[in-house]
Motif scaffolding. Structure first.
Motif, PDB file in Angstrom:
ATOM      1  N   VAL A 240       0.961  -1.207  -0.166  1.00 50.84           N
ATOM      2  CA  VAL A 240      -0.039  -0.078   0.001  1.00 50.84           C
ATOM      3  C   VAL A 240       0.769   1.251  -0.050  1.00 50.84           C
ATOM      4  CG1 VAL A 240      -1.708   1.181   1.416  1.00 50.84           C
ATOM      5  CG2 VAL A 240      -1.960  -1.058   0.980  1.00 50.84           C
ATOM      6  N   VAL A 241       1.791   1.200   0.754  1.00 48.39           N
ATOM      7  CA  VAL A 241       2.786   2.364   0.779  1.00 48.39           C
ATOM      8  C   VAL A 241       3.599   2.770  -0.506  1.00 48.39           C
ATOM      9  CG1 VAL A 241       4.834   3.629   1.841  1.00 48.39           C
ATOM     10  CG2 VAL A 241       2.951   2.214   3.418  1.00 48.39           C
ATOM     11  N   GLU A 242       4.117   1.465  -0.926  1.00 47.00           N
ATOM     12  CA  GLU A 242       4.873   1.717  -2.363  1.00 47.00           C
ATOM     13  C   GLU A 242       3.822   2.111  -3.543  1.00 47.00           C
ATOM     14  OE1 GLU A 242       8.143   1.411  -2.459  1.00 47.00           O
ATOM     15  OE2 GLU A 242       8.506   0.668  -0.491  1.00 47.00           O
ATOM     16  N   ALA A 243       2.683   1.617  -3.254  1.00 47.04           N
ATOM     17  CA  ALA A 243       1.722   2.054  -4.614  1.00 47.04           C
ATOM     18  C   ALA A 243       1.653   3.514  -4.525  1.00 47.04           C
ATOM     19  CB  ALA A 243       0.463   1.645  -4.189  1.00 47.04           C
ATOM     20  N   GLY A 244       1.856   4.335  -3.630  1.00 45.97           N
ATOM     21  CA  GLY A 244       1.956   5.744  -3.675  1.00 45.97           C
ATOM     22  C   GLY A 244       0.570   6.648  -3.812  1.00 45.97           C
ATOM     23  N   GLU A 245      -0.545   5.890  -3.513  1.00 39.18           N
ATOM     24  CA  GLU A 245      -1.993   6.487  -3.601  1.00 39.18           C
ATOM     25  C   GLU A 245      -2.598   6.800  -2.441  1.00 39.18           C
ATOM     26  OE1 GLU A 245      -2.877   7.653  -6.740  1.00 39.18           O
ATOM     27  OE2 GLU A 245      -0.914   6.551  -7.533  1.00 39.18           O
ATOM     28  N   THR A 246      -2.133   6.290  -1.368  1.00 33.77           N
ATOM     29  CA  THR A 246      -3.094   6.528  -0.075  1.00 33.77           C
ATOM     30  C   THR A 246      -2.478   6.879   1.144  1.00 33.77           C
ATOM     31  OG1 THR A 246      -3.043   4.087   0.359  1.00 33.77           O
ATOM     32  CG2 THR A 246      -4.833   4.895  -0.768  1.00 33.77           C
TER      33      THR A 246
ATOM     34  N   TYR B 239     -14.978   8.437  23.080  1.00 34.99           N
ATOM     35  CA  TYR B 239     -14.790   9.527  22.200  1.00 34.99           C
ATOM     36  C   TYR B 239     -15.992  10.322  21.726  1.00 34.99           C
ATOM     37  CZ  TYR B 239      -9.865   7.546  22.044  1.00 34.99           C
ATOM     38  OH  TYR B 239      -8.945   7.158  22.305  1.00 34.99           O
ATOM     39  N   THR B 240     -15.818  11.585  21.419  1.00 37.25           N
ATOM     40  CA  THR B 240     -16.974  12.220  20.961  1.00 37.25           C
ATOM     41  C   THR B 240     -17.291  12.455  19.571  1.00 37.25           C
ATOM     42  OG1 THR B 240     -15.830  14.517  21.480  1.00 37.25           O
ATOM     43  CG2 THR B 240     -17.277  13.484  23.252  1.00 37.25           C
ATOM     44  N   ALA B 241     -15.928  12.255  18.919  1.00 37.37           N
ATOM     45  CA  ALA B 241     -16.005  12.443  17.611  1.00 37.37           C
ATOM     46  C   ALA B 241     -14.845  11.701  16.817  1.00 37.37           C
ATOM     47  CB  ALA B 241     -15.874  13.793  17.080  1.00 37.37           C
ATOM     48  N   MET B 242     -14.788  11.228  15.533  1.00 39.88           N
ATOM     49  CA  MET B 242     -13.913  10.632  15.001  1.00 39.88           C
ATOM     50  C   MET B 242     -13.373  11.680  13.704  1.00 39.88           C
ATOM     51  SD  MET B 242     -13.203   6.999  13.559  1.00 39.88           S
ATOM     52  CE  MET B 242     -12.666   6.397  15.216  1.00 39.88           C
ATOM     53  N   GLN B 243     -12.208  11.927  13.483  1.00 43.10           N
ATOM     54  CA  GLN B 243     -11.506  12.740  12.682  1.00 43.10           C
ATOM     55  C   GLN B 243     -10.685  11.974  11.393  1.00 43.10           C
ATOM     56  OE1 GLN B 243     -10.409  16.702  13.634  1.00 43.10           O
ATOM     57  NE2 GLN B 243      -8.625  16.692  12.495  1.00 43.10           N
ATOM     58  N   PHE B 244     -10.730  12.128  10.463  1.00 40.87           N
ATOM     59  CA  PHE B 244      -9.601  11.543   9.729  1.00 40.87           C
ATOM     60  C   PHE B 244      -8.950  12.639   8.892  1.00 40.87           C
ATOM     61  CE2 PHE B 244     -12.370   7.786   8.281  1.00 40.87           C
ATOM     62  CZ  PHE B 244     -12.281   7.066   9.591  1.00 40.87           C
ATOM     63  N   ASN B 245      -7.497  12.729   9.260  1.00 41.27           N
ATOM     64  CA  ASN B 245      -6.843  14.066   8.874  1.00 41.27           C
ATOM     65  C   ASN B 245      -6.255  14.114   7.399  1.00 41.27           C
ATOM     66  OD1 ASN B 245      -6.746  14.771  11.707  1.00 41.27           O
ATOM     67  ND2 ASN B 245      -5.439  13.126  11.950  1.00 41.27           N
ATOM     68  N   ALA B 246      -6.356  12.980   6.843  1.00 35.87           N
ATOM     69  CA  ALA B 246      -5.729  13.059   5.417  1.00 35.87           C
ATOM     70  C   ALA B 246      -6.152  11.951   4.518  1.00 35.87           C
ATOM     71  CB  ALA B 246      -4.317  13.128   5.579  1.00 35.87           C
ATOM     72  N   VAL B 247      -7.681  11.859   4.046  1.00 41.36           N
ATOM     73  CA  VAL B 247      -7.988  11.129   3.000  1.00 41.36           C
ATOM     74  C   VAL B 247      -7.711  11.708   1.550  1.00 41.36           C
ATOM     75  CG1 VAL B 247     -10.085   9.594   2.324  1.00 41.36           C
ATOM     76  CG2 VAL B 247      -9.794  10.329   4.753  1.00 41.36           C
ATOM     77  N   VAL B 248      -6.987  11.031   0.997  1.00 42.06           N
ATOM     78  CA  VAL B 248      -6.550  11.288  -0.401  1.00 42.06           C
ATOM     79  C   VAL B 248      -7.819  11.260  -1.333  1.00 42.06           C
ATOM     80  CG1 VAL B 248      -5.324  10.704  -2.482  1.00 42.06           C
ATOM     81  CG2 VAL B 248      -4.317  10.119  -0.106  1.00 42.06           C
TER      82      VAL B 248
ATOM     83  N   VAL C  38      -2.794  15.979  -5.493  1.00 46.50           N
ATOM     84  CA  VAL C  38      -4.184  16.031  -5.376  1.00 46.50           C
ATOM     85  C   VAL C  38      -4.546  16.532  -3.894  1.00 46.50           C
ATOM     86  CG1 VAL C  38      -4.788  14.252  -7.039  1.00 46.50           C
ATOM     87  CG2 VAL C  38      -4.233  13.667  -4.378  1.00 46.50           C
ATOM     88  N   GLY C  39      -5.761  16.793  -3.556  1.00 48.79           N
ATOM     89  CA  GLY C  39      -6.001  17.243  -2.208  1.00 48.79           C
ATOM     90  C   GLY C  39      -6.072  16.051  -1.190  1.00 48.79           C
TER      91      GLY C  39
ATOM     92  N   ALA D 158      -1.876  18.478  -1.370  1.00 50.78           N
ATOM     93  CA  ALA D 158      -1.083  18.082  -0.367  1.00 50.78           C
ATOM     94  C   ALA D 158      -0.636  16.832  -0.400  1.00 50.78           C
ATOM     95  CB  ALA D 158      -2.052  18.448   1.050  1.00 50.78           C
ATOM     96  N   PHE D 159      -1.264  16.093  -1.189  1.00 48.92           N
ATOM     97  CA  PHE D 159      -0.456  14.583  -1.559  1.00 48.92           C
ATOM     98  C   PHE D 159      -0.082  14.497  -2.835  1.00 48.92           C
ATOM     99  CE2 PHE D 159      -0.940  10.189  -2.344  1.00 48.92           C
ATOM    100  CZ  PHE D 159      -0.400   9.488  -1.069  1.00 48.92           C
ATOM    101  N   ASP D 160       1.183  13.980  -3.048  1.00 50.07           N
ATOM    102  CA  ASP D 160       1.893  13.549  -4.431  1.00 50.07           C
ATOM    103  C   ASP D 160       1.521  12.126  -4.712  1.00 50.07           C
ATOM    104  OD1 ASP D 160       3.146  13.727  -6.534  1.00 50.07           O
ATOM    105  OD2 ASP D 160       5.073  13.831  -5.826  1.00 50.07           O
ATOM    106  N   SER D 161       0.353  11.939  -5.402  1.00 48.15           N
ATOM    107  CA  SER D 161      -0.123  10.987  -6.092  1.00 48.15           C
ATOM    108  C   SER D 161       0.606  10.317  -7.022  1.00 48.15           C
ATOM    109  CB  SER D 161      -1.766  10.886  -6.336  1.00 48.15           C
ATOM    110  OG  SER D 161      -1.942   9.886  -7.148  1.00 48.15           O
ATOM    111  N   ARG D 162       1.110   8.892  -7.002  1.00 46.71           N
ATOM    112  CA  ARG D 162       1.949   8.240  -8.084  1.00 46.71           C
ATOM    113  C   ARG D 162       1.187   8.449  -9.444  1.00 46.71           C
ATOM    114  NH1 ARG D 162       4.893   3.601  -6.310  1.00 46.71           N
ATOM    115  NH2 ARG D 162       6.292   5.120  -5.674  1.00 46.71           N
TER     116      ARG D 162
END
Length: 162
Positions: free
Chosen positions: A21-27, A111-120, A153-154, A144-148
């Protein structure tokens, strides 16, 4: 499918998925080429967080999620989570099951909420899944993300009250 806290043997079995997943460079913006021990530091949470695996009836690891406080101290009432599913298990509901498990765990922990900080934003399957599970996009950091595959992309910040 069973979801349970990850064991050392399951971490070893999951590590190739992490690397793929990391090597794919998409997420994920994790460093590439991490050793199994270096990757453990990026993925396996310490209390009060938890890292879990989804396994099938044969015991094969299908995917993993990690969750815990989004920030320490005064931000610790908001949870966060990250997810990875093996290529061979995609499209079988593993991500949804892990997402539902993480939301239930966060509620149980108070927890009172859940936040995802960086969904490509180009990860349309993940964005759609999180929206279906009740998350809203509250902002997008442009380029903010350099998709392969797509270039810059944002990154969406997604949120859900629990």
């Amino acid at each position: 499918m069973i979801i349970r806290e990850i064991t050392e043997a399951e971490w070893v079995e999951f590590f190739p998925t992490f690397s793929e997943v990391v090597e794919a460079g998409e997420t994920y913006a994790f460093p590439v080429g991490l050793s199994i021990d270096e990757a453990r530091g990026w993925w396996v949470e310490s209390p009060p967080g938890v890292t879990v695996v989804a396994i099938d009836e044969s015991g094969a690891v299908l995917g993993s999620a990690k969750t815990g406080p989004n920030r320490p101290g005064r931000g610790s009432h908001v949870a966060t989570a990250s997810f990875m599913v093996s290529a061979t298990a995609r499209g079988r509901g593993v991500g949804r099951a892990l997402g539902e498990w993480v939301l239930a765990w966060a509620r149980e922990q108070g927890y009172t909420a859940m936040q995802f900080n960086a969904v490509v934003e180009s990860n349309v399957a993940a964005v759609a899944l999180w929206q279906h599970l009740g998350f809203t996009i509250i902002g997008t950091v442009p380029e903010a993300f350099d998709s392969r595959a797509h270039g810059r992309v944002g990154l969406h910040v997604m949120h859900q009250h629990l």
